[in-house]
Scaffold this motif. Structure first.
Motif, PDB file in Angstrom:
ATOM      1  N   TYR A   1     -51.115  24.278  -0.896  1.00 46.95           N
ATOM      2  CA  TYR A   1     -51.481  23.927   0.481  1.00 46.95           C
ATOM      3  C   TYR A   1     -52.825  24.459   0.815  1.00 46.95           C
ATOM      4  CZ  TYR A   1     -49.662  27.981   2.766  1.00 46.95           C
ATOM      5  OH  TYR A   1     -49.439  29.413   3.207  1.00 46.95           O
ATOM      6  N   ALA A   2     -53.141  25.489   0.066  1.00 49.23           N
ATOM      7  CA  ALA A   2     -54.499  25.978   0.193  1.00 49.23           C
ATOM      8  C   ALA A   2     -55.718  25.055  -0.327  1.00 49.23           C
ATOM      9  CB  ALA A   2     -54.882  27.496  -0.346  1.00 49.23           C
ATOM     10  N   ARG A   3     -56.429  24.289   0.540  1.00 51.73           N
ATOM     11  CA  ARG A   3     -57.206  23.320   0.260  1.00 51.73           C
ATOM     12  C   ARG A   3     -58.774  23.433   0.387  1.00 51.73           C
ATOM     13  NH1 ARG A   3     -52.790  20.513   2.174  1.00 51.73           N
ATOM     14  NH2 ARG A   3     -51.623  19.359   0.639  1.00 51.73           N
ATOM     15  N   THR A   4     -58.841  24.158   1.653  1.00 55.42           N
ATOM     16  CA  THR A   4     -60.315  24.397   1.981  1.00 55.42           C
ATOM     17  C   THR A   4     -60.960  25.436   1.326  1.00 55.42           C
ATOM     18  OG1 THR A   4     -59.771  25.822   3.692  1.00 55.42           O
ATOM     19  CG2 THR A   4     -59.765  23.276   4.301  1.00 55.42           C
ATOM     20  N   PRO A   5     -62.231  25.696   0.986  1.00 54.64           N
ATOM     21  CA  PRO A   5     -62.962  26.924   0.466  1.00 54.64           C
ATOM     22  C   PRO A   5     -62.337  28.059   1.259  1.00 54.64           C
ATOM     23  CG  PRO A   5     -64.551  25.058   0.540  1.00 54.64           C
ATOM     24  CD  PRO A   5     -63.231  24.506   1.523  1.00 54.64           C
ATOM     25  N   GLU A   6     -62.598  28.086   2.262  1.00 56.33           N
ATOM     26  CA  GLU A   6     -61.861  29.183   3.134  1.00 56.33           C
ATOM     27  C   GLU A   6     -60.344  29.769   2.736  1.00 56.33           C
ATOM     28  OE1 GLU A   6     -63.303  26.643   4.487  1.00 56.33           O
ATOM     29  OE2 GLU A   6     -65.295  27.368   5.141  1.00 56.33           O
ATOM     30  N   GLN A   7     -59.594  28.866   2.791  1.00 57.66           N
ATOM     31  CA  GLN A   7     -58.330  29.016   2.178  1.00 57.66           C
ATOM     32  C   GLN A   7     -57.951  29.450   0.932  1.00 57.66           C
ATOM     33  OE1 GLN A   7     -56.790  25.194   2.955  1.00 57.66           O
ATOM     34  NE2 GLN A   7     -55.973  25.659   5.368  1.00 57.66           N
ATOM     35  N   ILE A   8     -59.042  28.935   0.107  1.00 56.54           N
ATOM     36  CA  ILE A   8     -58.797  29.322  -1.377  1.00 56.54           C
ATOM     37  C   ILE A   8     -59.291  30.756  -1.490  1.00 56.54           C
ATOM     38  CG2 ILE A   8     -60.066  28.702  -3.739  1.00 56.54           C
ATOM     39  CD1 ILE A   8     -57.839  26.913  -3.228  1.00 56.54           C
ATOM     40  N   GLU A   9     -60.298  31.146  -0.854  1.00 58.87           N
ATOM     41  CA  GLU A   9     -60.711  32.499  -1.186  1.00 58.87           C
ATOM     42  C   GLU A   9     -59.942  33.400  -0.304  1.00 58.87           C
ATOM     43  OE1 GLU A   9     -63.482  33.703  -2.693  1.00 58.87           O
ATOM     44  OE2 GLU A   9     -63.547  31.524  -3.427  1.00 58.87           O
ATOM     45  N   GLU A  10     -59.093  33.121   0.555  1.00 60.56           N
ATOM     46  CA  GLU A  10     -58.196  34.004   1.187  1.00 60.56           C
ATOM     47  C   GLU A  10     -57.053  34.161   0.259  1.00 60.56           C
ATOM     48  OE1 GLU A  10     -55.558  34.963   4.968  1.00 60.56           O
ATOM     49  OE2 GLU A  10     -57.342  33.891   5.101  1.00 60.56           O
ATOM     50  N   GLU A  11     -56.524  33.378  -0.644  1.00 58.18           N
ATOM     51  CA  GLU A  11     -55.809  33.537  -1.830  1.00 58.18           C
ATOM     52  C   GLU A  11     -56.357  34.371  -2.704  1.00 58.18           C
ATOM     53  OE1 GLU A  11     -52.388  31.534  -2.045  1.00 58.18           O
ATOM     54  OE2 GLU A  11     -52.915  31.752  -0.008  1.00 58.18           O
ATOM     55  N   ARG A  12     -57.602  34.213  -3.128  1.00 61.26           N
ATOM     56  CA  ARG A  12     -58.034  35.058  -4.114  1.00 61.26           C
ATOM     57  C   ARG A  12     -58.112  36.564  -3.670  1.00 61.26           C
ATOM     58  NH1 ARG A  12     -62.373  34.047  -7.749  1.00 61.26           N
ATOM     59  NH2 ARG A  12     -63.000  32.078  -6.813  1.00 61.26           N
ATOM     60  N   ARG A  13     -58.294  36.693  -2.115  1.00 66.14           N
ATOM     61  CA  ARG A  13     -58.201  38.072  -1.728  1.00 66.14           C
ATOM     62  C   ARG A  13     -57.017  38.664  -1.708  1.00 66.14           C
ATOM     63  NH1 ARG A  13     -62.108  35.720   2.019  1.00 66.14           N
ATOM     64  NH2 ARG A  13     -60.385  35.407   3.582  1.00 66.14           N
ATOM     65  N   LEU A  14     -55.833  37.760  -1.611  1.00 66.48           N
ATOM     66  CA  LEU A  14     -54.733  38.244  -1.710  1.00 66.48           C
ATOM     67  C   LEU A  14     -54.233  38.779  -3.148  1.00 66.48           C
ATOM     68  CD1 LEU A  14     -51.754  35.869  -0.437  1.00 66.48           C
ATOM     69  CD2 LEU A  14     -51.947  38.279   0.072  1.00 66.48           C
ATOM     70  N   LEU A  15     -54.761  37.943  -4.171  1.00 68.81           N
ATOM     71  CA  LEU A  15     -54.595  38.674  -5.443  1.00 68.81           C
ATOM     72  C   LEU A  15     -55.199  40.095  -5.781  1.00 68.81           C
ATOM     73  CD1 LEU A  15     -53.777  38.390  -8.360  1.00 68.81           C
ATOM     74  CD2 LEU A  15     -55.741  37.152  -8.931  1.00 68.81           C
ATOM     75  N   TYR A  16     -56.596  40.184  -5.067  1.00 70.93           N
ATOM     76  CA  TYR A  16     -57.211  41.277  -4.936  1.00 70.93           C
ATOM     77  C   TYR A  16     -56.434  42.570  -4.555  1.00 70.93           C
ATOM     78  CZ  TYR A  16     -61.049  44.625  -3.510  1.00 70.93           C
ATOM     79  OH  TYR A  16     -61.674  46.045  -3.412  1.00 70.93           O
TER      80      TYR A  16
END
Length: 721
Positions: free
Chosen positions: A516-531
């Motif tokens: 459900y992470a579709r917008t660029p902002e949502q995708i980047e927050e998912e990346r930060r989770l992995l970080y």
């Protein structure tokens, strides 16, 4: 107070005037820097202890800050969460501002939200109920009223889980029910405190005379409501120190935003800005991977990323593993954890981190099968566990009795005294042979003894009464001690924690980032989770994914897109030191089946959808009586049979199936075959042994079933092979 600080930390500690902004990367010692700043300011006479309020976001973090200040010899400084600080002020000023007693605080709002939905003739399943509750919380921290909620969702480009108009009606009814019953929720604590300070300048002035200097940790996570409260506390003053890292913003779904951190300089042009980039937590290999991940980030937060520099000596390269299915991934993870423990790594210094809590079940099962103790982060609150409450009563009684107790008189140190008291509740220094509830109880009490060891070391000569007071403070703040065992936690729950070894599992597209992470902002927050997940590791880091959900299932999954350019074999991939590397390909686990068809809870009648509930044929929350002694016998038998057959324990029977058997206690083959997870083949192979165990007899092992590993699907509920 300045000894042992690096140049940047020292700059933080000595910046006592005016606004200060500390941009602190993961593992850079931010808590050390800000606690030394407070202690240095107190010793220098610039920061009167009673005039300092330090706020953060978790009780654990606030407790750690208080502990650090105590070790530095600083007393009187208030270190609290936003909510606890606001609640204390609200309780004190409510009689004067409003009159009467403060309404009762609602511990859990879910039940009231469910009633509000029912009043609006909306039936919510359990997952839907959580979603609506989260939406109400988001609306309140963003100061959105029920009538404004639909428009606010659109303006925020927020993907609402339900029709916003329907959620708004439930939200309005929820607020009405609270008013009728004279209760408030946690968001109300902040809203009402803001209201009192805005409407009563005299009360605001009293608060400002009390608190003149503020420190805010994890500033990237403040919500608009918390920022408004902070502004009211400050008034027209600027004695504020904020600490944060935009690259660790992972709670935007709750209303948190890094905007206040990123715009701090524009709001305070004269602010002192210090960047902490020396990473004392992780090896160069881990830091290199974390930096590489953020190097591919986009957006505003990425523009302010910090390039970390490891201060540790070199360690092992992160490992990359691909598996055919989830059970194979879980079993291999458990084996590697066991190898680490055998090699001297404490179980308490190991964590398995995943994107969503639903992923934990298979790892709980795999670790239990391997005989590895574990704790589930975010489970029942430590101080609410029955054994911990009983221990607290026993310790309080012993503290009152003092030296009249002969067992206490013979004990030398504080930890020995605590152990002697807990001995009266049945605790022993040696762990029990079994697992499950018995082992959980022992681990809880053992953590109290270890806490006494740490407390006694920090405060030589501390009495049992001192320790009881420490426990009471921790219980009030929900600052639980660590329980020995491998930690299983979501990436969100892991924020602020660290371990020697971290296993990041289930790293597939659709899981990280979530579908459900579709917008660029949502995708980047998912990346930060992995970080955040990567930077929890001090030394060992393992990343893994599986190509299918179930053995024999369709292998259509892809590794997370965030790993592209980082993992071996992808464009741009590289290693920090040139050692080791490559992707380990795991072997497949024995094939298992997933039950099909509609099944209803045998207790409440609700339609079941989750795999564990389907096997139990009841909701996990519905009451059921499990024969604990039988479950332990089945567990030990399964371990032995798995060893004989050379298979993972869950390939014999899963924990959920064992639980279902221990609840049903079947007496015949027909009754046993009706238990989900006991298919025809397993009935032939293990039925006689299981029925003997259910009857309290010793089982006679049967020969291994000569049928092939994989059977054709039958489509029946109990078709697990």
């Amino acid at each position: 107070m300045l000894e042992g600080l690096d140049p940047e930390q020292r700059e933080v500690a000595t910046a006592l005037q005016g606004p200060v902004c500390v941009l602190a990367g993961a593992g850079t010692g931010k808590t050390r820097a800000i606690t030394h700043r407070i202690a240095y300011g107190v010793r220098a006479g610039v920061l009167p202890p009673a005039a300092v309020l330090a706020v953060t976001f978790t009780h654990r973090a606030a407790g750690e800050m208080r502990g650090r200040l105590r070790e530095l010899g600083v007393a009187g400084v208030q270190a609290r969460t936003f909510h606890s600080a606001a609640l204390r002020q609200l309780q004190y000023f409510w009689p004067k501002a409003v009159g009467g007693e403060l309404p009762r605080l609602l511990e859990r709002k879910v039940q009231l939200v469910a009633e509000a939905a029912a009043r609006r003739r909306v039936r919510l399943e359990r997952a839907e109920l959580r979603d609506v509750t989260a939406e109400i919380e988001w609306a309140k921290v963003t100061q959105t009223t029920p009538e404004d909620y639909p428009a606010a969702v659109t303006a925020a480009d927020r993907e609402a889980p339900r029709d916003p108009a329907e959620t708004a009606r439930i939200y309005a009814m929820y607020e009405q029910l609270k008013q009728e019953r004279s209760v408030i929720d946690f968001e109300d604590v902040l809203l009402l405190t803001v209201g009192v300070l805005q409407d009563r300048p005299d009360i605001a002035e009293v608060v400002r005379r009390q608190y003149q200097h503020f420190v805010v940790d994890e500033y990237q996570d403040v919500s608009p409501l918390q920022q408004r409260l902070l502004q009211l506390w400050l008034g027209d003053r600027n004695s504020l120190c904020v600490v944060g890292d935009a690259s660790q913003t992972i709670y935007s779904f709750t209303g948190a935003t890094p905007d206040h951190l990123l715009t701090f300089r524009s709001r305070h042009p004269d602010a002192t800005v210090v960047r902490l980039v020396r990473d004392y937590r992780s090896t160069p290999q881990v830091v290199h991977l974390a930096n590489g991940l953020l190097g591919r980030a986009r957006g505003r937060a990425a523009e302010h990323r910090l390039e970390l520099v490891s201060q540790r000596s070199a360690g092992p390269e992160p490992s990359w593993s691909e598996y055919p299915d989830e059970p194979a991934e879980a079993a291999a993870t458990a084996r590697r954890i066991q190898e680490l423990i055998n090699g001297g790594v404490s179980a308490g210094e190991i964590a398995v981190l995943f994107r969503i809590n639903a992923q934990s079940e298979i790892y709980e099962q795999a670790l239990a099968d391997a005989g590895v103790p574990y704790q589930l982060k975010g489970a029942e609150r430590f101080f609410e566990r029955p054994e911990v409450r009983q221990a607290g009563l026993a310790l309080r009684g012993a503290a009152r009795a003092g030296s009249n107790d002969s067992a206490l008189a013979d004990a030398v140190g504080l930890a020995e005294q605590v152990g002697a008291v807990l001995g009266s509740t049945g605790w022993t220094p040696e762990p029990p042979a079994g697992s499950g509830a018995v082992r959980d109880r022992w681990e809880s009490l053992r953590s109290l003894v270890r806490l006494a060891e740490d407390f006694g070391a920090a405060r030589p000569g501390a009495s049992l009464a001192d320790f009881v007071r420490e426990l009471e403070e921790r219980a009030a703040a929900q600052h639980a001690p660590a329980v020995e065992g491998v930690t299983l936690a979501s990436l969100h729950a892991a924020k602020g924690l660290e371990w020697d070894a971290v296993f990041l599992v289930g790293l597939t597209d659709g899981m990280l980032p979530l579908t459900y992470a579709r917008t660029p902002e949502q995708i980047e927050e998912e990346r930060r989770l992995l970080y955040v997940g990567i930077t929890r590791a001090r030394l060992h880091l393992a990343l893994s994914w599986s190509l299918a959900r179930s053995p024999g299932g369709r292998a259509n999954r892809q590794p997370s897109r965030f790993l592209d350019g980082l993992r071996p074999g992808t464009a741009g991939a590289g290693r920090s030191t040139g050692g080791g590397g490559g992707i380990e390909r795991g072997a497949a686990a024995p094939r298992r089946r997933t039950p099909r068809g509609p099944v209803r809870c045998r207790v409440c009648g609700r339609t079941l959808t989750d795999a564990p509930e389907l096997k139990l044929r009841r909701c996990v929350d519905c009451p059921a009586q499990r024969d604990e002694a039988l479950f332990e016998r089945l567990h030990e038998w399964r371990r032995g049979r798995a060893a004989e057959l050379g298979r993972p324990a869950f390939a014999v029977f899963t924990d959920v199936t064992l639980t279902a058997i221990a609840e049903a206690v079947p007496a015949t083959e027909s009754e046993l075959s009706s238990v989900s997870g006991v298919g025809a083949r397993k009935l032939r192979q293990f039925g006689t042994e299981v029925l003997a165990l259910c009857a309290g007899e010793e089982p006679l092992a049967e020969a291994e079933d000569p049928l092939p590993e994989t059977l054709p699907e039958t489509g029946t509920l109990s078709s697990e092979k």
